[in-house]
Write a protein that holds these residues in place. Structure first.
Motif, mmCIF file in Angstrom:
data_model
loop_
_atom_site.group_PDB
_atom_site.id
_atom_site.type_symbol
_atom_site.label_atom_id
_atom_site.label_comp_id
_atom_site.label_asym_id
_atom_site.label_seq_id
_atom_site.Cartn_x
_atom_site.Cartn_y
_atom_site.Cartn_z
ATOM 1 N N LYS A 148 -6.447 -0.242 -13.425
ATOM 2 C CA LYS A 148 -5.899 0.491 -12.289
ATOM 3 C C LYS A 148 -7.016 1.220 -11.550
ATOM 4 C CE LYS A 148 -1.356 1.527 -14.385
ATOM 5 N NZ LYS A 148 -0.403 2.608 -14.727
ATOM 6 N N ALA A 149 -6.690 1.665 -10.342
ATOM 7 C CA ALA A 149 -7.546 2.596 -9.617
ATOM 8 C C ALA A 149 -6.732 3.845 -9.318
ATOM 9 C CB ALA A 149 -8.085 1.985 -8.325
ATOM 10 N N ASN A 150 -7.404 4.974 -9.227
ATOM 11 C CA ASN A 150 -6.728 6.278 -9.173
ATOM 12 C C ASN A 150 -6.402 6.763 -7.781
ATOM 13 O OD1 ASN A 150 -9.516 6.685 -8.497
ATOM 14 N ND2 ASN A 150 -9.283 8.865 -8.944
ATOM 15 N N HIS A 151 -6.888 6.107 -6.728
ATOM 16 C CA HIS A 151 -6.900 6.720 -5.408
ATOM 17 C C HIS A 151 -5.940 6.074 -4.413
ATOM 18 C CE1 HIS A 151 -9.421 3.212 -4.888
ATOM 19 N NE2 HIS A 151 -9.531 3.423 -3.587
ATOM 20 N N GLY A 152 -4.951 5.321 -4.908
ATOM 21 C CA GLY A 152 -4.012 4.710 -3.984
ATOM 22 C C GLY A 152 -2.913 4.000 -4.731
ATOM 23 N N SER A 153 -2.116 3.249 -3.992
ATOM 24 C CA SER A 153 -0.987 2.540 -4.556
ATOM 25 C C SER A 153 -1.271 1.045 -4.584
ATOM 26 C CB SER A 153 0.260 2.804 -3.710
ATOM 27 O OG SER A 153 1.365 2.112 -4.220
ATOM 28 N N THR A 154 -0.600 0.341 -5.499
ATOM 29 C CA THR A 154 -0.691 -1.100 -5.704
ATOM 30 C C THR A 154 -1.996 -1.535 -6.358
ATOM 31 O OG1 THR A 154 -1.628 -1.828 -3.574
ATOM 32 C CG2 THR A 154 0.764 -1.474 -3.670
ATOM 33 N N PHE A 155 -2.830 -0.589 -6.756
ATOM 34 C CA PHE A 155 -4.064 -0.950 -7.450
ATOM 35 C C PHE A 155 -3.752 -1.115 -8.940
ATOM 36 C CE2 PHE A 155 -6.210 1.846 -4.040
ATOM 37 C CZ PHE A 155 -6.328 0.785 -3.169
ATOM 38 N N VAL A 156 -3.149 -2.224 -9.291
ATOM 39 C CA VAL A 156 -2.713 -2.479 -10.661
ATOM 40 C C VAL A 156 -2.944 -3.951 -10.989
ATOM 41 C CG1 VAL A 156 -0.801 -2.420 -12.305
ATOM 42 C CG2 VAL A 156 -0.903 -0.719 -10.471
ATOM 43 N N GLU A 157 -3.620 -4.206 -12.080
ATOM 44 C CA GLU A 157 -3.815 -5.576 -12.558
ATOM 45 C C GLU A 157 -3.462 -5.636 -14.038
ATOM 46 O OE1 GLU A 157 -5.221 -9.703 -12.192
ATOM 47 O OE2 GLU A 157 -4.355 -8.164 -10.888
ATOM 48 N N VAL A 158 -2.409 -6.373 -14.355
ATOM 49 C CA VAL A 158 -1.954 -6.525 -15.728
ATOM 50 C C VAL A 158 -2.691 -7.701 -16.372
ATOM 51 C CG1 VAL A 158 0.018 -7.063 -17.203
ATOM 52 C CG2 VAL A 158 0.301 -5.535 -15.243
ATOM 53 N N VAL A 159 -3.298 -7.457 -17.509
ATOM 54 C CA VAL A 159 -3.989 -8.504 -18.255
ATOM 55 C C VAL A 159 -3.315 -8.616 -19.614
ATOM 56 C CG1 VAL A 159 -6.167 -9.253 -19.282
ATOM 57 C CG2 VAL A 159 -6.166 -8.105 -17.058
ATOM 58 N N GLY A 215 0.786 -1.206 0.000
ATOM 59 C CA GLY A 215 0.000 0.000 0.000
ATOM 60 C C GLY A 215 0.819 1.256 0.000
ATOM 61 N N PHE A 216 2.116 1.158 0.216
ATOM 62 C CA PHE A 216 2.942 2.346 0.342
ATOM 63 C C PHE A 216 3.630 2.672 -0.973
ATOM 64 C CE2 PHE A 216 3.662 1.365 5.119
ATOM 65 C CZ PHE A 216 2.347 1.674 5.360
ATOM 66 N N HIS A 217 2.824 2.875 -2.024
ATOM 67 C CA HIS A 217 3.334 3.358 -3.305
ATOM 68 C C HIS A 217 4.334 2.421 -3.921
ATOM 69 C CE1 HIS A 217 1.395 6.579 -1.364
ATOM 70 N NE2 HIS A 217 2.368 6.755 -0.523
ATOM 71 N N ALA A 218 4.005 1.171 -3.824
ATOM 72 C CA ALA A 218 4.903 0.183 -4.394
ATOM 73 C C ALA A 218 4.743 0.070 -5.889
ATOM 74 C CB ALA A 218 4.645 -1.182 -3.763
ATOM 75 N N GLY A 219 3.526 0.339 -6.394
ATOM 76 C CA GLY A 219 3.314 0.185 -7.807
ATOM 77 C C GLY A 219 3.387 -1.264 -8.243
ATOM 78 N N ALA A 220 3.068 -2.141 -7.332
ATOM 79 C CA ALA A 220 3.259 -3.559 -7.581
ATOM 80 C C ALA A 220 2.068 -4.153 -8.302
ATOM 81 C CB ALA A 220 3.461 -4.289 -6.262
ATOM 82 N N HIS A 221 2.263 -5.354 -8.800
ATOM 83 C CA HIS A 221 1.146 -6.065 -9.391
ATOM 84 C C HIS A 221 0.221 -6.533 -8.291
ATOM 85 C CE1 HIS A 221 3.938 -9.275 -8.309
ATOM 86 N NE2 HIS A 221 2.933 -10.111 -8.376
ATOM 87 N N SER A 222 -1.035 -6.749 -8.648
ATOM 88 C CA SER A 222 -2.024 -7.123 -7.647
ATOM 89 C C SER A 222 -2.247 -8.629 -7.638
ATOM 90 C CB SER A 222 -3.349 -6.412 -7.930
ATOM 91 O OG SER A 222 -3.850 -6.810 -9.182
ATOM 92 N N GLN A 223 -2.831 -9.086 -6.558
ATOM 93 C CA GLN A 223 -3.281 -10.453 -6.464
ATOM 94 C C GLN A 223 -4.768 -10.431 -6.171
ATOM 95 O OE1 GLN A 223 -1.085 -12.490 -3.476
ATOM 96 N NE2 GLN A 223 0.832 -12.507 -4.631
ATOM 97 N N HIS A 224 -5.414 -11.581 -6.332
ATOM 98 C CA HIS A 224 -6.823 -11.674 -5.992
ATOM 99 C C HIS A 224 -6.910 -12.092 -4.532
ATOM 100 C CE1 HIS A 224 -7.860 -11.034 -10.131
ATOM 101 N NE2 HIS A 224 -6.973 -11.936 -10.475
#
Length: 338
Positions: free
Chosen positions: A154-165, A39-48
């Motif tokens: 992606k979502a605009n309001h935080g970090s780590t909200f990223v899902e690559v398809v 959550g701390f601006h990692a820019g990481a990929h997400s998991q379910h």
């Protein structure tokens, strides 16, 4: 030996284990990549993620009752190993904590991953923006059907909200809808009390999947830019390679591409430095333009082949609880930040 009361331990545990960043971690948001607290601006990929347990829900509810200053002090102690000086901050992390508590009003718009695009287009041109595919009012089956075969959600309001398809055949509307709804329910302010996140309206959006000529997701350039002085800013470059793979590394370079003996978070340094990017100067020039209005900002860029694309602006990286190795870097960078 120092013995702390169990109540203090419980409060600290509650502070560092909210639902959206649970123990490096599954919870109600994405999981951070190695090297930055979830959550701390990692820019990481997400998991379910899996649904939180009852005990987790109780801890999450308890930690929301802690005042911001107490929460951040406990979190800093847990992650850095010492309580912060919030009255006369000295280290980089302590000064970032002050930004959490007293953010510049500009941070709100420029932290919103959709609104910041307007600022970037004015500063450096929209050719540096990753093309948007859709910004729907609601994510529906019709929106999913209209998406191309490959994209990034992606979502605009935080970090780590990223899902690559990479292929729609490997996912489904239902899976992405569940993930998007979890993101939208997350009040990102409560993750680390970064107050500029409180008023950002959550939105889900879809971007073009950025790949280099070999079909790989490009490395993530995180440029820590210290301005507020005449001339060019002081810049340190953290390069995250293979972020969505199994061999993730984080390497810090200076502007001359010297491989520095510095580690940020838990990222492991590569055994040898990467080749100097042929268009490194373009990357530095773009970062310098984007940081020129601030005494400090982390500018995230992608540089596939001979192009430079904007990722995000981060004013409170690591939320003020980002470990450095050696720890002296926390003090050295603190001197650079006004």
């Amino acid at each position: 030996m120092t013995i702390r009361k169990s109540a203090e331990l419980d409060a600290e545990e509650a502070a560092v284990a909210p639902q959206s960043m649970a123990s490096v971690q599954s919870g109600d948001t994405a999981v951070a990549a190695p090297g930055e607290a979830p959550g701390f601006h990692a820019g990481a990929h997400s998991q379910h993620p899996q649904p939180p347990t009852t005990a987790r829900k109780i801890k999450d509810a308890a930690k929301t009752l802690l005042p911001d200053v107490l929460f951040l002090s406990l979190l800093h102690h847990k992650c850095i190993g010492r309580y912060p000086n919030l009255i006369k901050p000295v280290t980089f992390n302590e000064k970032i904590l002050q930004r959490n508590l007293h953010p510049d009003p500009r941070y709100i718009e420029l932290t919103d991953k959709l609104l910041v695009r307007e600022y970037v287009a004015r500063k450096i041109g929209d050719e540096h923006l990753i093309p948007l595919i859709a910004v729907p009012d609601a994510f529906t089956p019709e929106v999913f059907d209209a998406l191309p075969n490959a994209f990034v959600m992606k979502a605009n309001h935080g970090s780590t909200f990223v899902e690559v398809v990479r292929s729609k055949s490997e996912t489904s509307f239902e899976k992405l809808k569940t993930l998007a709804d979890q993101w939208l329910r997350t009040e990102f302010y409560y993750v680390a009390r970064e107050r500029h996140y409180r008023t950002i309206e959550p939105r889900v959006f879809f971007e073009h999947l950025l790949l280099d000529q070999r079909g790989r997701i490009p490395a993530d350039f995180k440029l820590h830019c210290f301005g507020g002085r005449p001339g060019r800013p002081i810049i340190y470059i953290l390069v995250i390679s293979d972020r969505f793979g199994s061999a993730t590394h984080g390497d810090v370079y200076d502007i001359d591409w010297n491989h520095l003996d510095i580690a940020i978070g838990d990222y492991k340094r590569s055994p040898a430095p990467a080749p100097r990017p042929p268009h490194l100067q373009d990357v530095l020039d773009v970062a310098a333009r984007l940081c020129e209005d601030f005494d400090y900002v982390r500018v995230d860029l992608y540089a596939p082949d001979d192009r430079v694309y904007f990722g995000e602006l981060t004013f409170t990286p690591g939320a003020g609880v980002l470990p450095f190795t050696p720890d002296t870097i926390d003090y050295e960078w603190g001197k650079l930040l006004a």
